[in-house]
Design a protein around this motif. Structure first.
Motif, PDB file in Angstrom:
ATOM      1  N   CYS A 195       0.871  -1.178   0.000  1.00 38.74           N
ATOM      2  CA  CYS A 195       0.000   0.000   0.000  1.00 38.74           C
ATOM      3  C   CYS A 195       0.909   1.229   0.000  1.00 38.74           C
ATOM      4  N   ARG A 196       0.763   2.095  -1.028  1.00 42.35           N
ATOM      5  CA  ARG A 196       1.683   3.210  -1.210  1.00 42.35           C
ATOM      6  C   ARG A 196       0.988   4.569  -1.132  1.00 42.35           C
ATOM      7  N   TYR A 197      -0.290   4.594  -0.783  1.00 43.61           N
ATOM      8  CA  TYR A 197      -1.035   5.858  -0.784  1.00 43.61           C
ATOM      9  C   TYR A 197      -2.112   5.773   0.283  1.00 43.61           C
ATOM     10  N   PHE A 198      -2.226   6.836   1.098  1.00 41.84           N
ATOM     11  CA  PHE A 198      -3.180   6.859   2.203  1.00 41.84           C
ATOM     12  C   PHE A 198      -3.672   8.292   2.327  1.00 41.84           C
ATOM     13  N   ALA A 199      -4.779   8.588   1.650  1.00 44.51           N
ATOM     14  CA  ALA A 199      -5.179   9.988   1.537  1.00 44.51           C
ATOM     15  C   ALA A 199      -6.691  10.098   1.390  1.00 44.51           C
ATOM     16  N   SER A 200      -7.125  11.222   0.839  1.00 46.67           N
ATOM     17  CA  SER A 200      -8.566  11.481   0.717  1.00 46.67           C
ATOM     18  C   SER A 200      -8.814  12.448  -0.432  1.00 46.67           C
ATOM     19  N   ASP A 201     -10.041  12.427  -0.916  1.00 47.41           N
ATOM     20  CA  ASP A 201     -10.498  13.377  -1.929  1.00 47.41           C
ATOM     21  C   ASP A 201     -11.846  13.901  -1.474  1.00 47.41           C
ATOM     22  N   LEU A 259       2.380  -4.624   4.224  1.00 51.75           N
ATOM     23  CA  LEU A 259       1.767  -3.773   3.210  1.00 51.75           C
ATOM     24  C   LEU A 259       2.382  -2.380   3.189  1.00 51.75           C
ATOM     25  N   PHE A 260       2.788  -1.876   4.346  1.00 48.97           N
ATOM     26  CA  PHE A 260       3.320  -0.515   4.448  1.00 48.97           C
ATOM     27  C   PHE A 260       4.831  -0.503   4.660  1.00 48.97           C
ATOM     28  N   ARG A 261       5.509  -1.568   4.275  1.00 52.01           N
ATOM     29  CA  ARG A 261       6.925  -1.729   4.561  1.00 52.01           C
ATOM     30  C   ARG A 261       7.825  -0.725   3.832  1.00 52.01           C
ATOM     31  N   PHE A 262       7.339  -0.132   2.744  1.00 52.61           N
ATOM     32  CA  PHE A 262       8.162   0.813   1.983  1.00 52.61           C
ATOM     33  C   PHE A 262       7.972   2.261   2.417  1.00 52.61           C
ATOM     34  N   GLU A 263       7.083   2.506   3.370  1.00 56.44           N
ATOM     35  CA  GLU A 263       6.737   3.878   3.719  1.00 56.44           C
ATOM     36  C   GLU A 263       7.694   4.463   4.756  1.00 56.44           C
ATOM     37  N   GLU A 264       7.494   5.742   5.078  1.00 58.45           N
ATOM     38  CA  GLU A 264       8.409   6.473   5.964  1.00 58.45           C
ATOM     39  C   GLU A 264       7.954   6.335   7.420  1.00 58.45           C
ATOM     40  N   ILE A 265       8.730   5.619   8.205  1.00 61.00           N
ATOM     41  CA  ILE A 265       8.423   5.451   9.628  1.00 61.00           C
ATOM     42  C   ILE A 265       9.126   6.552  10.404  1.00 61.00           C
ATOM     43  N   VAL A 266       8.373   7.343  11.145  1.00 60.64           N
ATOM     44  CA  VAL A 266       8.933   8.515  11.831  1.00 60.64           C
ATOM     45  C   VAL A 266       8.700   8.408  13.332  1.00 60.64           C
ATOM     46  N   ASN A 267       9.617   8.967  14.103  1.00 61.24           N
ATOM     47  CA  ASN A 267       9.466   8.999  15.561  1.00 61.24           C
ATOM     48  C   ASN A 267       8.511  10.088  15.976  1.00 61.24           C
ATOM     49  N   THR A 269       6.591   4.986  -5.749  1.00 58.06           N
ATOM     50  CA  THR A 269       5.869   6.248  -5.816  1.00 58.06           C
ATOM     51  C   THR A 269       6.782   7.380  -5.359  1.00 58.06           C
ATOM     52  N   GLU A 270       6.475   8.608  -5.816  1.00 56.03           N
ATOM     53  CA  GLU A 270       7.317   9.752  -5.485  1.00 56.03           C
ATOM     54  C   GLU A 270       7.229  10.127  -4.006  1.00 56.03           C
ATOM     55  N   SER A 271       6.046  10.053  -3.455  1.00 57.33           N
ATOM     56  CA  SER A 271       5.857  10.423  -2.048  1.00 57.33           C
ATOM     57  C   SER A 271       5.575   9.182  -1.219  1.00 57.33           C
ATOM     58  N   LYS A 272       5.825   9.301   0.067  1.00 58.09           N
ATOM     59  CA  LYS A 272       5.633   8.171   0.970  1.00 58.09           C
ATOM     60  C   LYS A 272       4.615   8.520   2.047  1.00 58.09           C
ATOM     61  N   VAL A 273       3.949   7.500   2.546  1.00 59.50           N
ATOM     62  CA  VAL A 273       3.039   7.657   3.674  1.00 59.50           C
ATOM     63  C   VAL A 273       3.894   7.801   4.934  1.00 59.50           C
ATOM     64  N   ARG A 274       3.655   8.856   5.693  1.00 60.28           N
ATOM     65  CA  ARG A 274       4.397   9.063   6.946  1.00 60.28           C
ATOM     66  C   ARG A 274       3.655   8.342   8.073  1.00 60.28           C
ATOM     67  N   ILE A 275       4.335   7.395   8.690  1.00 62.06           N
ATOM     68  CA  ILE A 275       3.706   6.558   9.716  1.00 62.06           C
ATOM     69  C   ILE A 275       4.457   6.717  11.024  1.00 62.06           C
ATOM     70  N   PRO A 276       3.800   7.210  12.070  1.00 69.40           N
ATOM     71  CA  PRO A 276       4.473   7.275  13.380  1.00 69.40           C
ATOM     72  C   PRO A 276       4.921   5.891  13.821  1.00 69.40           C
ATOM     73  N   LEU A 277       6.103   5.810  14.412  1.00 69.03           N
ATOM     74  CA  LEU A 277       6.665   4.529  14.832  1.00 69.03           C
ATOM     75  C   LEU A 277       5.694   3.777  15.747  1.00 69.03           C
ATOM     76  N   LYS A 278       5.057   4.491  16.664  1.00 69.81           N
ATOM     77  CA  LYS A 278       4.122   3.850  17.584  1.00 69.81           C
ATOM     78  C   LYS A 278       2.958   3.219  16.820  1.00 69.81           C
ATOM     79  N   SER A 279       2.472   3.913  15.790  1.00 69.03           N
ATOM     80  CA  SER A 279       1.379   3.370  14.992  1.00 69.03           C
ATOM     81  C   SER A 279       1.838   2.147  14.213  1.00 69.03           C
ATOM     82  N   TYR A 280       3.044   2.221  13.659  1.00 72.06           N
ATOM     83  CA  TYR A 280       3.552   1.094  12.869  1.00 72.06           C
ATOM     84  C   TYR A 280       3.731  -0.137  13.746  1.00 72.06           C
ATOM     85  N   GLU A 281       4.261   0.049  14.934  1.00 71.42           N
ATOM     86  CA  GLU A 281       4.498  -1.091  15.827  1.00 71.42           C
ATOM     87  C   GLU A 281       3.209  -1.746  16.289  1.00 71.42           C
TER      88      GLU A 281
END
Length: 259
Positions: free
Chosen positions: A104-110, A251-259, A230-242
């Protein structure tokens, strides 16, 4: 697509249902599982979404034309609920089309606001080989989750089913879409809140005017084959990812995990 009482209760699709859903996407470009998310969950998603959305539009310009905007959805509760990112009706269909190693490479809304206008007819994926006349297999599947009912008056998605996702690569240019779309069959996707719309990312579509007095929020996730970047990544807080299941982490292994 109508599901049996047994499937709804067990939250598990029969093999024949998976096959039918996959074939609908392969042939027509999309399938809808109507109103499968519980009402209380949809209401919680909608309430939380509107709080985030109102803060967003107060501080950011609209970016999808008049009174319409795309917004990345924060990867936190309640938005990263398993029923959103790993729904048991969605994954078997997605995996059959893209392989279990998909991501999964996109997590957004329209969201069209009151007073929005028609978008140009478009595909969500640019041609990978724009000079080629070949028809490629499915690269990505979009999951749309309406947080309110999609009605005629509130800007439902309009789609061009039955083959626009199977256009040769060199035919899927913007000028071709605008020339051909008016003489081809299209239809609005009307569905209750909490439905799951799965569509081939290449299928032609557009947003329509919102003539109601309220926003029409819609969550959007895109699952791709594992090799697609994809050009942009989903930013996932480390706590949420864990806190995710092992399947969701994959599914979200390629995304940006942030503290």
């Amino acid at each position: 697509m109508k599901l049996s009482a047994e499937e709804l209760e067990s939250r598990s699709l029969k093999p024949e249902t998976v096959k039918q859903a996959v074939e609908q996407i392969r042939v027509n470009g999309y399938v809808v599982f109507e109103g499968v998310l519980p009402e209380d969950k949809v209401n919680a998603l909608h309430e939380s979404f509107m709080q985030v959305f109102e803060a967003h539009i107060a501080n950011n310009p609209l970016n999808r034309g008049k009174n319409r905007t795309q917004m990345n959805v924060p990867f936190i509760e309640p938005f990263n609920d398993p029923d959103v990112i790993t729904h048991p009706f969605v994954l078997p269909v997605v995996e059959e089309l893209l392989g279990r190693n998909c991501a999964c490479r996109y997590f957004a809304s329209d969201t069209p606001l009151p007073g929005s206008e028609y978008q140009l007819v478009h595909s969500d994926l640019q041609a990978l080989y724009p000079d080629s006349s070949v028809i490629l297999p499915t690269t990505g599947i979009v999951l749309n989750i309406p947080l309110v009912d999609f009605r005629e008056d509130n800007g439902p998605l309009e789609i061009w089913p039955g083959g626009t996702h199977l256009m040769p690569e060199n035919a899927n240019r913007v000028e071709n879409l605008q020339l051909l779309a008016p003489v081809m069959h299209s239809e609005p996707v009307l569905m209750p809140a909490g439905s799951l719309l799965l569509r081939d990312i290449r299928m032609w579509h557009r947003g329509t005017p919102n003539r109601s007095d309220a926003a029409r929020p819609n969550m959007a996730l895109v699952y791709f084959r594992s090799w697609f970047n994809t050009e942009s990544k989903v930013r996932i807080p480390l706590k949420s990812y864990e806190s995710l299941s092992e399947r969701a982490k994959q599914l979200f292994r390629f995304e940006e995990i942030v503290n």
